[in-house]
Design a protein around this motif. Structure first.
Motif, short mmCIF file in Angstrom:
data_model
loop_
_atom_site.label_atom_id
_atom_site.label_comp_id
_atom_site.label_asym_id
_atom_site.label_seq_id
_atom_site.Cartn_x
_atom_site.Cartn_y
_atom_site.Cartn_z
N GLY A 50 -64.54 -6.02 22.77
CA GLY A 50 -65.44 -5.08 22.12
C GLY A 50 -64.73 -3.78 21.77
O GLY A 50 -64.97 -3.20 20.70
N LEU A 51 -63.85 -3.32 22.64
CA LEU A 51 -63.10 -2.10 22.37
C LEU A 51 -62.15 -2.29 21.18
O LEU A 51 -62.05 -1.42 20.30
N VAL A 52 -61.44 -3.42 21.18
CA VAL A 52 -60.51 -3.69 20.08
C VAL A 52 -61.27 -3.79 18.76
O VAL A 52 -60.82 -3.28 17.72
N ALA A 53 -62.46 -4.43 18.79
CA ALA A 53 -63.26 -4.58 17.57
C ALA A 53 -63.67 -3.22 17.01
O ALA A 53 -63.92 -3.10 15.80
N ARG A 54 -63.74 -2.23 17.86
CA ARG A 54 -64.12 -0.87 17.42
C ARG A 54 -62.91 0.02 17.17
O ARG A 54 -63.03 1.23 17.05
N ARG A 81 -57.48 -4.03 30.43
CA ARG A 81 -56.92 -5.25 29.84
C ARG A 81 -56.52 -5.04 28.39
O ARG A 81 -55.58 -5.66 27.90
N ALA A 82 -57.24 -4.13 27.71
CA ALA A 82 -56.90 -3.82 26.32
C ALA A 82 -55.91 -2.68 26.20
O ALA A 82 -55.56 -2.28 25.07
N GLY A 83 -55.43 -2.16 27.32
CA GLY A 83 -54.53 -1.00 27.28
C GLY A 83 -55.27 0.30 27.09
O GLY A 83 -54.64 1.37 27.04
N VAL A 84 -56.59 0.24 26.98
CA VAL A 84 -57.41 1.44 26.86
C VAL A 84 -57.55 2.06 28.26
O VAL A 84 -57.68 1.35 29.26
N ILE A 102 -64.40 15.26 29.13
CA ILE A 102 -64.30 14.50 27.88
C ILE A 102 -63.26 15.12 26.96
O ILE A 102 -62.43 14.43 26.36
N ASP A 103 -63.27 16.44 26.87
CA ASP A 103 -62.29 17.13 26.03
C ASP A 103 -60.90 17.06 26.64
O ASP A 103 -59.91 16.83 25.93
N ASN A 104 -60.80 17.23 27.96
CA ASN A 104 -59.51 17.23 28.63
C ASN A 104 -58.80 15.88 28.52
O ASN A 104 -57.57 15.81 28.46
N SER A 105 -59.57 14.80 28.47
CA SER A 105 -58.98 13.46 28.40
C SER A 105 -59.10 12.82 27.02
O SER A 105 -58.73 11.66 26.86
N ASP A 106 -59.63 13.55 26.04
CA ASP A 106 -59.77 13.03 24.67
C ASP A 106 -60.58 11.74 24.62
O ASP A 106 -60.24 10.78 23.90
N VAL A 107 -61.66 11.72 25.39
CA VAL A 107 -62.51 10.53 25.45
C VAL A 107 -63.25 10.34 24.13
O VAL A 107 -63.80 11.28 23.57
N SER A 108 -63.27 9.07 23.64
CA SER A 108 -63.91 8.79 22.36
C SER A 108 -65.26 8.09 22.51
O SER A 108 -66.12 8.21 21.63
N THR A 139 -74.70 -5.71 24.13
CA THR A 139 -74.43 -5.84 22.69
C THR A 139 -72.99 -5.49 22.37
O THR A 139 -72.37 -6.10 21.47
N PHE A 140 -72.44 -4.54 23.10
CA PHE A 140 -71.05 -4.11 22.86
C PHE A 140 -70.06 -5.23 23.17
O PHE A 140 -69.04 -5.38 22.49
N LYS A 141 -70.35 -6.02 24.19
CA LYS A 141 -69.42 -7.07 24.61
C LYS A 141 -69.22 -8.10 23.52
O LYS A 141 -70.15 -8.46 22.80
N ASP A 142 -68.01 -8.61 23.44
CA ASP A 142 -67.65 -9.66 22.48
C ASP A 142 -66.97 -10.78 23.27
O ASP A 142 -65.77 -10.70 23.56
#
Length: 504
Positions: A50-54, A81-84, A102-108, A139-142
């Motif tokens: 799901g992360l890679v798809a986004r 697992r995705a390197g994220v 969130i700002d300190n770690s650049d969370v998206s 829903t996010f999961k793929d």
């Protein structure tokens, strides 16, 4: 460590037998969920896909902002697992602190519970881990096969934020290389196996609980995961699930022992290990825990986020651990004790394979704590005995002086807690015009005790140097705790100052 670096997100991947339970999720105590290893791994892969798809990939960061539940673990291990890089965010933090992290770690993206989504910045999307709608994790999961990211020696696995008791929390960068070593080292030292069931109630965003999960997955064990610690529910879970491994701070074990109606008549011979960390434990507490769990090894443990918990463990020749020792040096680590009266007493400096890679956007603090040769200043004071066993004395930040004498609160607390009618004690400094500071003690008496202030003062005078005796004793029904289950010393220090000012 030689050979390719293992992806930390793949811990436990070799355990694939259907029905082999990885997680018992008690986030809804009335509806426990049992998730086996194949299902858990499939969900982790689905999060990664799901992360890679986004459009997210190695080095990108996502927030994990929820209470203890299996979805926390699915996101945490799936992202890696995705390197994220998952960023663990404490659920008790203020909205302002969450924005800052969130700002300190650049969370998206932040994976959070519905009740916490209102604390997120408007421009940062949230994926709701407890919702099945369009914005939910399901829903996010793929679902499907996934080839995990292959980290190198410097690849950051996750960010863990310190408590920030003296200012903004620090984002500790922890690598795949370091923490696969940590997981293997601790798990093997404590002999985790597929037959073990570990009860975890400490928050997953804290190092103690997350290190426990790593050990569970490495050993193919089962974690019984509580949403939060509540003494009666904790004891009921031990009884129901026959958990073989328990862990927590001394306060947790003290509260367990108070549930006399739930533990009376129970046979706890199945408990083989109880780990106590976060603060020194009294002789009486250790004795009572050992009596309740007669077949359990009672291990005091020590570790900090920056250096891991894989510092001290068993003796290589199976030597009996002395009471109050945090253990014997684990292979691969180097230690030195500095600024003390001898080479066997002082502030612990560490160098080893479990070290952090840095602080997020805070090189100045990193360079302050880590020297050019890789030695990290833990800020903790330890002593070493003639056989090489280490003992925790206290935080250098907690040490205070009275008439020129150094007072280490943990030493005085252990003296007070030897009194049979004392459950817990905390010693903090109070300002004094002549002596600079003097000790004040906050004490929890055992139920039904009429122990008074004079008796405690006299006992300390008879069993410790005179300068250590508390000038005031304050009795409390229970000690205040932080969100991660440790005693809130800063709150008690503030109370000591208030009491001193009111007496002046």
């Amino acid at each position: 460590m030689t050979g390719p670096v293992q992806n930390l997100g793949c811990l436990g991947a070799k355990f694939t037998e259907p029905g082999h339970i990885a997680v018992v999720d008690l986030s809804d105590p009335d509806n426990p969920r049992q998730i086996d290893y194949p299902t858990f791994h499939a969900s982790c892969d689905a999060v990664a896909r799901g992360l890679v798809a986004r459009g997210l990939g190695p080095g990108d960061t996502v927030g994990v902002y929820c209470s203890n539940r299996v979805e926390f673990l699915e996101v945490f291990y799936g992202a890696m697992r995705a390197g994220v890089v998952p960023v663990m965010m404490g659920i008790l933090n203020s909205a302002d602190t969450i924005h800052w992290i969130i700002d300190n770690s650049d969370v998206s993206i932040v994976f959070c519970e519905t009740g916490l989504a209102g604390n997120l910045p408007a421009d940062v999307p949230g994926v709701l881990v407890d919702d099945d709608g369009d914005d939910g994790l399901s829903t996010f999961k793929d679902f499907g096969p996934f080839e995990p990211f292959q980290p190198d020696a410097d690849s950051v696995a996750f960010h863990a934020y310190t408590s920030g008791s003296t200012g903004r929390p620090k984002g500790v960068l922890l690598s795949h290389r370091a923490h696969t070593w940590v997981a293997r080292t601790i798990s093997e030292d404590r002999h985790f196996s597929p037959e073990d069931r570990m009860l975890v109630a400490a928050p997953l965003y804290h190092k103690h609980a997350m290190n426990s999960i790593k050990c569970v997955l490495h050993g193919g064990s089962t974690v019984v995961l509580m949403r939060k610690f509540e003494a009666r529910s904790f004891v009921q879970a031990i009884n129901t699930f026959k958990t073989t491994i328990l862990g927590g701070v001394p306060t947790i074990f003290a509260l367990i022992l108070r549930q006399r109606d739930l533990i009376a008549g129970q046979d706890y011979s199945f408990v083989r290990l109880a780990t106590i960390g976060g603060a020194p434990a009294s002789d009486e507490l250790i004795d009572n825990v050992a009596e309740l769990f007669p077949n359990a090894s009672i291990n005091l443990i020590f570790g900090i986020t920056e250096t891991s918990a894989a510092l001290f463990g068993s003796h290589p020749e199976s030597g009996k651990r002395p009471r109050h020792s945090v253990g014997y040096p684990m292979p691969g680590n180097e230690f030195r004790l500095v600024d003390g009266e001898s080479e066997d007493f002082g502030v612990l400096h560490v160098r080893g394979p479990g070290m952090m890679s840095g602080y997020a956007k805070n090189d100045a603090e990193y360079n302050k704590r880590m020297d050019a040769d890789g030695w990290f200043n833990t800020g903790d004071i330890l002593r070493r005995d003639a056989e090489g066993w280490y003992f925790f004395v206290g935080r250098s930040d907690d040490m205070f002086t009275s008439s020129g004498h150094n007072i280490y609160p943990a030493e005085v607390e252990l003296v007070i807690e030897r009194l049979p009618e004392v459950d817990q004690a905390v010693v903090v400094p109070a300002p004094d015009e002549i002596k600079h500071t003097v000790p004040y003690a906050f004490v929890v008496r055992q139920a039904g005790s009429d122990l008074d202030e004079a008796a405690i003062k006299q006992y300390v005078l008879e069993n410790a140097p005179p300068y250590q005796h508390p000038r005031k004793v304050i009795f409390l029904p229970e000690l205040p705790m932080t969100g991660v289950g440790k005693i809130d010393r800063r709150r008690l220090e503030s109370e000591a100052v208030r009491l001193k000012e009111n007496r002046s």
